[in-house]
Design an enzyme around this catalytic site. Structure first.
Site, PDB file in Angstrom:
ATOM      1  N   ALA A 132       0.852  -1.185   0.000  1.00  0.00           N
ATOM      2  CA  ALA A 132       0.000   0.000   0.000  1.00  0.00           C
ATOM      3  C   ALA A 132       0.891   1.239   0.000  1.00  0.00           C
ATOM      4  O   ALA A 132       1.306   1.719   1.058  1.00  0.00           O
ATOM      5  CB  ALA A 132      -0.915  -0.022   1.221  1.00  0.00           C
ATOM      6  N   PRO A 136      -4.640   8.629  -3.107  1.00  0.00           N
ATOM      7  CA  PRO A 136      -5.440   9.343  -4.113  1.00  0.00           C
ATOM      8  C   PRO A 136      -4.686  10.512  -4.761  1.00  0.00           C
ATOM      9  O   PRO A 136      -4.873  10.784  -5.936  1.00  0.00           O
ATOM     10  CB  PRO A 136      -6.645   9.832  -3.299  1.00  0.00           C
ATOM     11  N   SER A 140       2.336   8.656  -9.326  1.00  0.00           N
ATOM     12  CA  SER A 140       3.722   8.728  -9.838  1.00  0.00           C
ATOM     13  C   SER A 140       4.609   9.441  -8.822  1.00  0.00           C
ATOM     14  O   SER A 140       5.767   9.073  -8.619  1.00  0.00           O
ATOM     15  CB  SER A 140       3.749   9.492 -11.162  1.00  0.00           C
ATOM     16  N   ARG A 278      -5.015 -18.260 -42.531  1.00  0.00           N
ATOM     17  CA  ARG A 278      -6.223 -17.524 -42.922  1.00  0.00           C
ATOM     18  C   ARG A 278      -6.117 -17.061 -44.384  1.00  0.00           C
ATOM     19  O   ARG A 278      -5.119 -16.442 -44.777  1.00  0.00           O
ATOM     20  CB  ARG A 278      -6.382 -16.305 -42.004  1.00  0.00           C
ATOM     21  N   HIS A 348      -5.720 -10.878 -36.676  1.00  0.00           N
ATOM     22  CA  HIS A 348      -6.789 -11.866 -36.478  1.00  0.00           C
ATOM     23  C   HIS A 348      -8.174 -11.349 -36.872  1.00  0.00           C
ATOM     24  O   HIS A 348      -9.131 -12.141 -36.927  1.00  0.00           O
ATOM     25  CB  HIS A 348      -6.852 -12.308 -35.008  1.00  0.00           C
ATOM     26  N   GLY A 349      -8.296 -10.040 -37.087  1.00  0.00           N
ATOM     27  CA  GLY A 349      -9.617  -9.496 -37.418  1.00  0.00           C
ATOM     28  C   GLY A 349     -10.629  -9.797 -36.310  1.00  0.00           C
ATOM     29  O   GLY A 349     -10.273  -9.857 -35.121  1.00  0.00           O
ATOM     30  N   GLU A 373       4.440  -0.414 -11.773  1.00  0.00           N
ATOM     31  CA  GLU A 373       5.879  -0.263 -11.504  1.00  0.00           C
ATOM     32  C   GLU A 373       6.431   1.026 -12.109  1.00  0.00           C
ATOM     33  O   GLU A 373       7.569   1.076 -12.547  1.00  0.00           O
ATOM     34  CB  GLU A 373       6.678  -1.470 -12.048  1.00  0.00           C
ATOM     35  N   SER A 376       5.153   4.685 -18.172  1.00  0.00           N
ATOM     36  CA  SER A 376       6.179   4.879 -19.213  1.00  0.00           C
ATOM     37  C   SER A 376       6.809   6.267 -19.102  1.00  0.00           C
ATOM     38  O   SER A 376       8.017   6.428 -19.279  1.00  0.00           O
ATOM     39  CB  SER A 376       5.558   4.702 -20.602  1.00  0.00           C
ATOM     40  N   GLU A 377       5.960   7.253 -18.788  1.00  0.00           N
ATOM     41  CA  GLU A 377       6.474   8.628 -18.683  1.00  0.00           C
ATOM     42  C   GLU A 377       7.469   8.725 -17.530  1.00  0.00           C
ATOM     43  O   GLU A 377       8.505   9.388 -17.634  1.00  0.00           O
ATOM     44  CB  GLU A 377       5.325   9.622 -18.483  1.00  0.00           C
TER      45      GLU A 377
HETATM   46  C1  LIG Z   1      -3.136  -2.933 -12.300  1.00  0.00           C
HETATM   47  C2  LIG Z   1      -2.548  -1.981 -11.301  1.00  0.00           C
HETATM   48  C3  LIG Z   1      -2.042  -2.490 -10.105  1.00  0.00           C
HETATM   49  C4  LIG Z   1      -1.550  -1.603  -9.133  1.00  0.00           C
HETATM   50  N1  LIG Z   1      -1.126  -2.117  -7.935  1.00  0.00           N
HETATM   51  C5  LIG Z   1      -0.706  -1.269  -6.978  1.00  0.00           C
HETATM   52  C6  LIG Z   1      -0.336  -1.781  -5.674  1.00  0.00           C
HETATM   53  O1  LIG Z   1      -0.388  -2.989  -5.422  1.00  0.00           O
HETATM   54  N2  LIG Z   1       0.068  -0.915  -4.723  1.00  0.00           N
HETATM   55  C7  LIG Z   1       0.141   0.433  -4.954  1.00  0.00           C
HETATM   56  O2  LIG Z   1       0.531   1.162  -4.041  1.00  0.00           O
HETATM   57  N3  LIG Z   1      -0.209   0.957  -6.165  1.00  0.00           N
HETATM   58  C8  LIG Z   1      -0.627   0.137  -7.173  1.00  0.00           C
HETATM   59  N4  LIG Z   1      -1.021   0.644  -8.399  1.00  0.00           N
HETATM   60  C9  LIG Z   1      -0.976   2.079  -8.612  1.00  0.00           C
HETATM   61  C10 LIG Z   1       0.183   2.481  -9.527  1.00  0.00           C
HETATM   62  O3  LIG Z   1       1.407   2.365  -8.860  1.00  0.00           O
HETATM   63  C11 LIG Z   1      -0.098   3.908 -10.014  1.00  0.00           C
HETATM   64  O4  LIG Z   1      -1.268   3.849 -10.821  1.00  0.00           O
HETATM   65  C12 LIG Z   1       1.048   4.490 -10.823  1.00  0.00           C
HETATM   66  O5  LIG Z   1       2.155   4.735  -9.999  1.00  0.00           O
HETATM   67  C13 LIG Z   1       0.630   5.801 -11.499  1.00  0.00           C
HETATM   68  O6  LIG Z   1       0.012   6.667 -10.610  1.00  0.00           O
HETATM   69  P1  LIG Z   1      -1.420   7.296 -10.961  1.00  0.00           P
HETATM   70  O7  LIG Z   1      -2.298   6.231 -11.462  1.00  0.00           O
HETATM   71  O8  LIG Z   1      -1.858   8.068  -9.771  1.00  0.00           O
HETATM   72  O9  LIG Z   1      -1.142   8.277 -12.171  1.00  0.00           O
HETATM   73  P2  LIG Z   1      -0.596   9.784 -12.058  1.00  0.00           P
HETATM   74  O10 LIG Z   1       0.647   9.813 -11.232  1.00  0.00           O
HETATM   75  O11 LIG Z   1      -1.710  10.682 -11.670  1.00  0.00           O
HETATM   76  O12 LIG Z   1      -0.204  10.042 -13.580  1.00  0.00           O
HETATM   77  C14 LIG Z   1      -1.168  10.395 -14.565  1.00  0.00           C
HETATM   78  C15 LIG Z   1      -0.419  10.633 -15.877  1.00  0.00           C
HETATM   79  O13 LIG Z   1       0.553  11.687 -15.687  1.00  0.00           O
HETATM   80  C16 LIG Z   1       1.841  11.220 -16.060  1.00  0.00           C
HETATM   81  N5  LIG Z   1       2.869  11.843 -15.225  1.00  0.00           N
HETATM   82  C17 LIG Z   1       2.902  11.949 -13.869  1.00  0.00           C
HETATM   83  N6  LIG Z   1       4.038  12.551 -13.472  1.00  0.00           N
HETATM   84  C18 LIG Z   1       4.750  12.833 -14.596  1.00  0.00           C
HETATM   85  C19 LIG Z   1       6.013  13.454 -14.859  1.00  0.00           C
HETATM   86  N7  LIG Z   1       6.797  13.885 -13.860  1.00  0.00           N
HETATM   87  N8  LIG Z   1       6.402  13.595 -16.149  1.00  0.00           N
HETATM   88  C20 LIG Z   1       5.626  13.122 -17.162  1.00  0.00           C
HETATM   89  N9  LIG Z   1       4.435  12.526 -16.983  1.00  0.00           N
HETATM   90  C21 LIG Z   1       4.005  12.373 -15.714  1.00  0.00           C
HETATM   91  C22 LIG Z   1       1.797   9.706 -15.824  1.00  0.00           C
HETATM   92  O14 LIG Z   1       2.804   9.049 -16.557  1.00  0.00           O
HETATM   93  C23 LIG Z   1       0.397   9.388 -16.302  1.00  0.00           C
HETATM   94  O15 LIG Z   1       0.390   9.278 -17.698  1.00  0.00           O
HETATM   95  C24 LIG Z   1      -1.520  -0.212  -9.392  1.00  0.00           C
HETATM   96  C25 LIG Z   1      -2.014   0.291 -10.610  1.00  0.00           C
HETATM   97  C26 LIG Z   1      -2.527  -0.591 -11.538  1.00  0.00           C
HETATM   98  C27 LIG Z   1      -3.067  -0.043 -12.832  1.00  0.00           C
END
Ligand SMILES: Cc1cc2nc3c(=O)[nH]c(=O)nc-3n(C[C@H](O)[C@H](O)[C@H](O)COP(=O)(O)OP(=O)(O)OC[C@H]3O[C@@H](n4cnc5c(N)ncnc54)[C@H](O)[C@@H]3O)c2cc1C
Length: 390
Positions: A132, A136, A140, A278, A348-349, A373, A376-377
């Site tokens: 955890a 909210p 990132s 196909r 595969h259409g 993890e 990409s950004e």
């Molecule tokens: C399937 C799944 C499993 C997960 N499991 C866990 C878990 O077990 N425990 C846990 O703690 N979290 C978990 N997460 C959360 C995950 O770690 C976050 O979703 C991730 O770190 C991105 O944070 P966010 O969704 O708040 O996006 P945001 O941080 O709000 O980002 C939104 C967009 O802004 C971009 N952005 C943000 N900062 C920058 C920057 N400096 N430069 C350029 N672009 C930027 C991001 O790349 C993204 O495109 C999970 C998420 C998913 C989808």
């Protein structure tokens, strides 16, 4: 086809990989065949069985030392197992390997008691956990935390709200990261705590259904009161969570990269098979250059991505891992996998679009790989910093 460039880097651990592939073929594929065609995830008891069986065979958490219940494999071998799981196309194969619910590198920095009590059961597959970290308003920007841990004497009180937590409904343990207040006016960054899921004050809130399989959960902490035994790493762990987490991220990213490469390879293989069979306009669709373009571009990208991931894994085994390498590998592999699945579905259409087809599932499943993890950004930010660009 002749030997691929990446086979040069794969050959060192071919025995382990072949044994794992044989386990998938003999034991997991028949079990997966009994699941409904449209199943996105296995039932909990099957998932537990697969994890324990794989641990007993020495595959699950294979890179952990034998004294902790692992098999002492080099990290490169583990990366190859994740690749093999993705490449198998078997829904159950990823559950045979430790992922985000398995032994956490954070706990490797635990006190001897924490290692014995929490890490060993995770390595043996007897227990699972959740992490955890995300909040909210801290995704990132993961360490801008509002969940707090305040110390009073020997006791800590944790309050806050975590979100998007995987496996919270099944885990026995939660690893919770909180902003730390020593209670004497000093704040010292973030600290990681290990809590049993039935800890008073800790509860699951909202459940989020995702695009595929696994749901995510909100985790609420309301006056959770724990002793010093819950601080990962003891006194030395206080305020050290950021450093510990960064330290462990490279391996996690390379494992995700390997799974992505495997998925991309699987999507490519079934795309090629379909293109050969196909027929359209009186010829196999694989005769058409627009179709070849989809498959050859994927082939080039998968091969390059595999080479990058395997080279990075070898650097880890050589003791010279660098966060920007893992970031490059994860960025390349996750983006490649998303494109590979998309292109194979296109080849595969409508057949690939139909519910129950492996590509229909993979199209939804693979999409999380460019987010988990670190997005990409965020990987690009890491690489840019390493290039001296702030
Ligand atoms: C399937 C799944 C499993 C997960 N499991 C866990 C878990 O077990 N425990 C846990 O703690 N979290 C978990 N997460 C959360 C995950 O770690 C976050 O979703 C991730 O770190 C991105 O944070 P966010 O969704 O708040 O996006 P945001 O941080 O709000 O980002 C939104 C967009 O802004 C971009 N952005 C943000 N900062 C920058 C920057 N400096 N430069 C350029 N672009 C930027 C991001 O790349 C993204 O495109 C999970 C998420 C998913 C989808």
């Amino acid at each position: 086809m002749s030997a691929t460039p990446s086979s040069v880097l794969e050959s060192d651990h071919s025995e382990i990989v072949e044994a794992f592939e044989s386990f998938i073929r003999r034991e997991l594929v028949p079990l997966a065949a009994e699941l409904p065609e449209t199943a996105d995830q296995p039932p909990a008891d099957l998932r537990t069985y697969v994890r324990k069986r794989s641990a007993a065979l020495g595959f699950y958490a294979g890179d952990y030392p034998e004294e902790l219940g692992g098999a002492g494999m080099p990290f490169t071998a583990v990366v190859l197992l994740h690749h093999a799981a993705g490449r198998s196309g078997c829904l159950l194969a990823p559950y045979a390997l430790a992922g985000s619910d398995g032994p956490s590198p954070l706990l490797r920095n635990g006190t001897p008691e924490q290692v014995e009590r929490h890490l060993v059961p995770l390595v043996r597959g007897e227990q699972t956990r959740c992490l955890a970290l995300t909040e909210p308003h801290a995704g990132s920007d993961a360490f801008r935390l509002t969940t707090t841990a305040v110390r009073t004497g020997d006791t800590w009180e944790l309050n806050g709200r975590k979100t998007f937590v995987s496996n919270a409904d099944r885990a026995g343990l939660a690893l919770v990261v909180a902003a730390t207040d020593l209670g004497d006016g000093r704040t010292v960054g973030a600290t990681a705590f290990v809590l049993p899921m039935d800890q008073p004050g800790l509860r699951i809130g909202q459940r989020y259904e995702g695009m595929s399989g696994e749901p995510l959960f909100e985790l609420l902490l309301d006056r959770v009161t724990v002793g010093p035994e819950a601080v990962i790493g003891g006194e030395e762990g206080i305020g050290a969570a950021t450093a510990l987490a960064i330290d462990s991220l490279s391996r996690g990213r390379l494992v995700v990269a390997a799974m992505c490469n495997g998925i991309a390879e699987y999507a490519l293989r079934i795309g090629v098979e379909y293109a050969r069979e196909r027929q359209a306009f009186g010829r196999p669709i694989g005769d058409y250059q627009h179709v070849q373009e989809h498959l050859v571009s994927t082939r080039a990208e998968v091969e390059a991505s595999k080479l990058l991931t395997l080279a990075c894994a070898r650097l880890v085994d050589a003791g010279t891992e660098a966060p920007e390498n893992a970031a490059l590998a994860k960025l390349t592999a996750s983006e490649t996998a998303v494109r590979a699945v998309d292109r194979s579905l296109q080849v595969h259409g409508a057949t690939g679009w139909v519910r129950g087809h492996p590509l229909e599932f993979l199209y939804r499943y693979v999409r999380m790989m460019t987010i988990i993890e670190g997005t990409s950004e965020v990987q690009k930010v890491i690489v840019a910093r390493a290039m001296g660009l702030n």
